[in-house]
Design an enzyme around this catalytic site. Structure first.
Site, PDB file in Angstrom:
ATOM      1  N   HIS A 116      -6.441   6.589   2.433  1.00  0.00           N
ATOM      2  CA  HIS A 116      -5.587   5.928   1.443  1.00  0.00           C
ATOM      3  C   HIS A 116      -6.211   6.024   0.069  1.00  0.00           C
ATOM      4  O   HIS A 116      -7.416   5.816  -0.098  1.00  0.00           O
ATOM      5  CB  HIS A 116      -5.329   4.454   1.817  1.00  0.00           C
ATOM      6  CG  HIS A 116      -6.545   3.682   2.178  1.00  0.00           C
ATOM      7  ND1 HIS A 116      -7.168   3.801   3.404  1.00  0.00           N
ATOM      8  CD2 HIS A 116      -7.279   2.774   1.487  1.00  0.00           C
ATOM      9  CE1 HIS A 116      -8.222   3.002   3.439  1.00  0.00           C
ATOM     10  NE2 HIS A 116      -8.321   2.372   2.276  1.00  0.00           N
ATOM     11  N   GLU A 148     -12.431   0.150   5.071  1.00  0.00           N
ATOM     12  CA  GLU A 148     -12.120  -0.805   6.141  1.00  0.00           C
ATOM     13  C   GLU A 148     -11.024  -0.297   7.065  1.00  0.00           C
ATOM     14  O   GLU A 148     -10.996  -0.637   8.237  1.00  0.00           O
ATOM     15  CB  GLU A 148     -11.692  -2.152   5.538  1.00  0.00           C
ATOM     16  CG  GLU A 148     -12.842  -2.880   4.850  1.00  0.00           C
ATOM     17  CD  GLU A 148     -12.395  -4.139   4.144  1.00  0.00           C
ATOM     18  OE1 GLU A 148     -11.175  -4.388   4.071  1.00  0.00           O
ATOM     19  OE2 GLU A 148     -13.281  -4.857   3.649  1.00  0.00           O
ATOM     20  N   ARG A 151       2.101  -1.881  -1.832  1.00  0.00           N
ATOM     21  CA  ARG A 151       1.167  -2.743  -2.554  1.00  0.00           C
ATOM     22  C   ARG A 151       0.089  -3.264  -1.605  1.00  0.00           C
ATOM     23  O   ARG A 151       0.380  -3.646  -0.460  1.00  0.00           O
ATOM     24  CB  ARG A 151       1.925  -3.907  -3.209  1.00  0.00           C
ATOM     25  CG  ARG A 151       2.885  -3.421  -4.284  1.00  0.00           C
ATOM     26  CD  ARG A 151       3.450  -4.520  -5.145  1.00  0.00           C
ATOM     27  NE  ARG A 151       4.585  -3.994  -5.900  1.00  0.00           N
ATOM     28  CZ  ARG A 151       4.488  -3.271  -7.015  1.00  0.00           C
ATOM     29  NH1 ARG A 151       3.298  -3.006  -7.537  1.00  0.00           N
ATOM     30  NH2 ARG A 151       5.567  -2.807  -7.625  1.00  0.00           N
ATOM     31  N   ASP A 152      -1.159  -3.277  -2.126  1.00  0.00           N
ATOM     32  CA  ASP A 152      -2.295  -3.764  -1.352  1.00  0.00           C
ATOM     33  C   ASP A 152      -2.126  -5.261  -1.079  1.00  0.00           C
ATOM     34  O   ASP A 152      -1.746  -6.036  -1.965  1.00  0.00           O
ATOM     35  CB  ASP A 152      -3.603  -3.494  -2.113  1.00  0.00           C
ATOM     36  CG  ASP A 152      -4.829  -3.648  -1.245  1.00  0.00           C
ATOM     37  OD1 ASP A 152      -5.493  -2.624  -0.987  1.00  0.00           O
ATOM     38  OD2 ASP A 152      -5.129  -4.792  -0.826  1.00  0.00           O
TER      39      ASP A 152
HETATM   40  P1  DGP Z   1     -10.506   0.209   2.155  1.00  0.00           P
HETATM   41  O1  DGP Z   1     -11.573  -0.852   2.046  1.00  0.00           O
HETATM   42  O2  DGP Z   1     -10.682   1.325   1.153  1.00  0.00           O
HETATM   43  O3  DGP Z   1     -10.339   0.707   3.568  1.00  0.00           O
HETATM   44  O4  DGP Z   1      -9.166  -0.485   1.719  1.00  0.00           O
HETATM   45  C1  DGP Z   1      -8.273  -1.069   2.621  1.00  0.00           C
HETATM   46  C2  DGP Z   1      -7.284  -1.834   1.823  1.00  0.00           C
HETATM   47  O5  DGP Z   1      -6.168  -2.077   2.627  1.00  0.00           O
HETATM   48  C3  DGP Z   1      -7.783  -3.177   1.326  1.00  0.00           C
HETATM   49  O6  DGP Z   1      -7.768  -3.185  -0.110  1.00  0.00           O
HETATM   50  C4  DGP Z   1      -6.788  -4.191   1.881  1.00  0.00           C
HETATM   51  C5  DGP Z   1      -5.634  -3.325   2.329  1.00  0.00           C
HETATM   52  N1  DGP Z   1      -4.964  -3.792   3.535  1.00  0.00           N
HETATM   53  C6  DGP Z   1      -5.549  -4.070   4.724  1.00  0.00           C
HETATM   54  N2  DGP Z   1      -4.629  -4.439   5.620  1.00  0.00           N
HETATM   55  C7  DGP Z   1      -3.434  -4.397   4.980  1.00  0.00           C
HETATM   56  C8  DGP Z   1      -2.090  -4.680   5.381  1.00  0.00           C
HETATM   57  O7  DGP Z   1      -1.808  -5.045   6.518  1.00  0.00           O
HETATM   58  N3  DGP Z   1      -1.130  -4.534   4.441  1.00  0.00           N
HETATM   59  C9  DGP Z   1      -1.405  -4.109   3.159  1.00  0.00           C
HETATM   60  N4  DGP Z   1      -0.367  -3.995   2.318  1.00  0.00           N
HETATM   61  N5  DGP Z   1      -2.655  -3.832   2.757  1.00  0.00           N
HETATM   62  C10 DGP Z   1      -3.653  -3.977   3.652  1.00  0.00           C
END
Ligand code: DGP
Length: 114
Positions: free
Chosen positions: A100, A95, A29-30
């Protein structure tokens, strides 16, 4: 290959709410959900961006979608619908530089996105 937060999640060096795993793919989960269901489906292979997908990765990339569809069914959003997105590089809003697939649903996803 550079270390990212997602490779640390794969190695269980940092925690995540993992909901699927096999030899090739992990889903969790995000941490900053943009919808009631917001899951990231990632290859364990460290591919930085969509630009770095090579012909030998085609089956693996397809598996990200079959896993996403399975999770959508399990989360109860397959029929109502959902969005799958790969963000690529700066203008795409990427980011984390470990490929992903965002799976988002549980609300109406507006189009066009901002
Ligand atoms: P993007 O902007 O497409 O690179 O999406 C990166 C996503 O990753 C963003 O929606 C937040 C998520 N994210 C960043 N760091 C972490 C983390 O440490 N754990 C989880 N579960 N999600 C994360």
């Amino acid at each position: 290959m550079s270390e990212t937060i997602f490779s640390k999640i794969i190695k269980r060096e940092i925690p995540a709410d993992i909901i699927f795993e096999n030899e090739r793919v992990l889903a969790f989960r995000d941490i900053n959900p943009q919808a009631p269901v917001h899951v990231l489906v990632i290859p364990k292979k460290a591919i930085p961006t969509v630009n770095d997908i090579h012909p030998e990765d085609q089956e693996l990339i397809g598996e990200l979608f079959t896993v996403a569809a399975q999770i959508a069914a399990e989360e109860g959003i397959a029929k109502s619908g959902y969005r799958t997105v790969f963000n690529c590089n700066e203008d795409g809003g990427q980011e984390v530089y470990h490929l992903h697939l965002h799976l988002m649903g549980g609300r109406v996803m507006h189009w066009p996105p901002g």
